[in-house]
Design a protein around this motif. Structure first.
Motif, short mmCIF file in Angstrom:
data_model
loop_
_atom_site.label_atom_id
_atom_site.label_comp_id
_atom_site.label_asym_id
_atom_site.label_seq_id
_atom_site.Cartn_x
_atom_site.Cartn_y
_atom_site.Cartn_z
N PRO A 67 0.79 -1.23 0.00
CA PRO A 67 0.00 0.00 0.00
C PRO A 67 0.83 1.28 0.00
O PRO A 67 1.99 1.28 0.38
CB PRO A 67 -0.80 -0.10 1.29
CG PRO A 67 -0.06 -1.06 2.15
CD PRO A 67 0.65 -2.00 1.24
N ALA A 123 -2.55 4.47 5.50
CA ALA A 123 -1.38 5.12 6.10
C ALA A 123 -1.46 6.61 5.77
O ALA A 123 -1.66 6.97 4.61
CB ALA A 123 -0.10 4.52 5.52
N PRO A 146 4.44 6.95 -2.55
CA PRO A 146 5.52 6.09 -2.04
C PRO A 146 6.85 6.80 -2.30
O PRO A 146 6.87 7.84 -2.98
CB PRO A 146 5.41 4.85 -2.94
CG PRO A 146 4.92 5.40 -4.24
CD PRO A 146 4.04 6.58 -3.90
N MET A 235 7.34 -4.45 3.99
CA MET A 235 8.55 -4.89 4.66
C MET A 235 8.99 -6.29 4.18
O MET A 235 10.09 -6.71 4.50
CB MET A 235 8.36 -4.90 6.18
CG MET A 235 7.98 -3.53 6.74
SD MET A 235 9.11 -2.21 6.28
CE MET A 235 10.26 -2.28 7.66
#
Ligand code: TXA
Ligand code: MG
Length: 347
Positions: A67, A123, A146, A235
């Motif tokens: 995301p 987020a 991002p 991650m």
């Protein structure tokens, strides 16, 4: 897209208002605009438009389940993109925004699943540079962004890094000079008010600082356990890596000297060492990249990605890195270095 990428050179705090409007127009018309934040440069597009978000994934080569962070210009906009109990979010926002802290919260309907990689959380963060906040405000939308690097590469800390990866492939780049923090924002999951906050990615804002503001314990879960889904989907992917083979050496500078000597014996001139100011004179025969004084974590963070990118532009094939954990940002710095090395560690 392929074509010319427009460059907007602006003052970070008093940008030319006409330029702000033109840059914002790229976002409001569905295009991609890279802009500075205090952490790293971001690749921005309309967070409410699945098509625009889709173009970000395509440009980066980013997996669709990873995301995007939604950037807002004012704390009031928090309630546009997130729902539920926002009490903890408001406390953290007033302590740290604008600044390098991202909050995970239940998402509002206005944010499509494409932007959140299919998750029902979003987020959110408010970046520091005034120019970037003015552009977001003028676009009239929350902006998904991002880090502005091809997926897997080190994050960009200046506009030239963005151009290296995306020139001709995005509509515009805003250049306000180098980033002041240099490492991505701290991410804290506060999506469930009944659960302790969890740090999903370390950054400039430390767990203790968050704990102090909220008056509760904060857990840290910044990497995936074997076989379990990571809390921050991103991650699990390869990260921050130069093309050079990066090896973290935890057994001291004498060991690095031996490793360098072995390369020099084989007439390998493309070997490098990433080190601190204090030891930069010790590595005969290697190209030396200094991150700064050992105890100055802020300076080390500012220099890290620039140096990782420099290895590749200098044609380095193997780089041995010292450990940089004896400062208050040591855990943050080492998390990035270990990921960049893809697990190549000599201890
Ligand atoms: O400093 C930063 O955060 C920079 C600047 C541009 O704002 N942005 C950034 O974005 O680092 P990116 O996409 O490179 O990293 C975002 C991370 C990924 O690991 C992603 O999986 C995680 O945030 N993330 C995004 N939304 C999430 C969500 N709803 N739940 C958990 N993790 C999320
Ligand atoms: Mg990134």
């Amino acid at each position: 897209m392929t074509g010319d990428t427009r460059l907007f050179i602006m003052d970070a705090e008093s940008p030319d208002p006409n330029m702000v409007v033109r840059a914002a127009g790229i976002i409001s018309s569905g295009g991609i605009l890279a802009f500075p934040t205090e952490t790293v440069y971001g690749l921005g597009a309309d967070a409410t438009d699945p098509g625009a978000a889709g173009r970000i994934y395509a440009a980066k080569g980013r997996p669709g389940d990873n995301p995007l962070i939604v950037h807002i210009s004012d704390t009031d906009a928090l309630a546009d993109v997130a729902v539920g109990d926002l009490a903890r979010a408001r406390l953290l926002a007033s302590a740290f925004w604008p600044g390098p802290l991202t909050l995970i919260l239940p998402k509002a309907d206005i944010i499509p699943p494409k932007t959140t990689g299919g998750l029902d959380t979003v987020a959110v963060r408010m970046p520091r540079p005034g120019a970037t906040r003015q552009i977001i405000r003028a676009s009239g939308r929350p902006v998904a962004a991002p880090s502005a690097n091809i997926s897997g590469r080190p994050s960009p800390t200046c506009a030239a890094h963005v151009m290296d990866d995306f020139s001709g492939r995005i509509e515009g780049v805003v250049d306000c000079g180098p980033c002041s923090v240099g490492i991505e924002s701290t991410i804290v999951d506060i999506s469930n008010p009944a659960r302790a906050p969890v740090i999903l990615r370390r950054g400039f804002i430390l767990p203790d600082e968050i704990s102090k503001v909220l008056g509760c314990k904060v857990a840290v879960s910044d990497h995936a356990g074997e076989g379990t889904a990571p809390r921050a989907p991103g991650m699990k992917y390869r990260h921050y890596s130069p093309d050079a083979e990066l090896v973290v050496v935890t057994s001291g500078s004498d060991r690095i000297k031996e490793l360098v000597a072995a390369h020099v014996e084989n007439k390998d001139t493309s070997v490098a060492v990433i080190c601190a100011e204090e030891t930069k004179g010790s590595y005969i025969g290697a190209a030396v990249y200094c991150l700064g004084e050992r105890n100055d974590g802020q300076n080390i963070m500012r220099n890290l990605y620039r140096v990782l990118r420099q290895l590749d532009s200098d044609g380095i094939k193997v780089a041995f890195s010292e450990v940089f954990d004896d400062n208050e940002y040591g855990d943050t710095i080492m998390e990035r270095l270990y990921r960049a090395s893809n697990g190549r560690v000599i201890s």
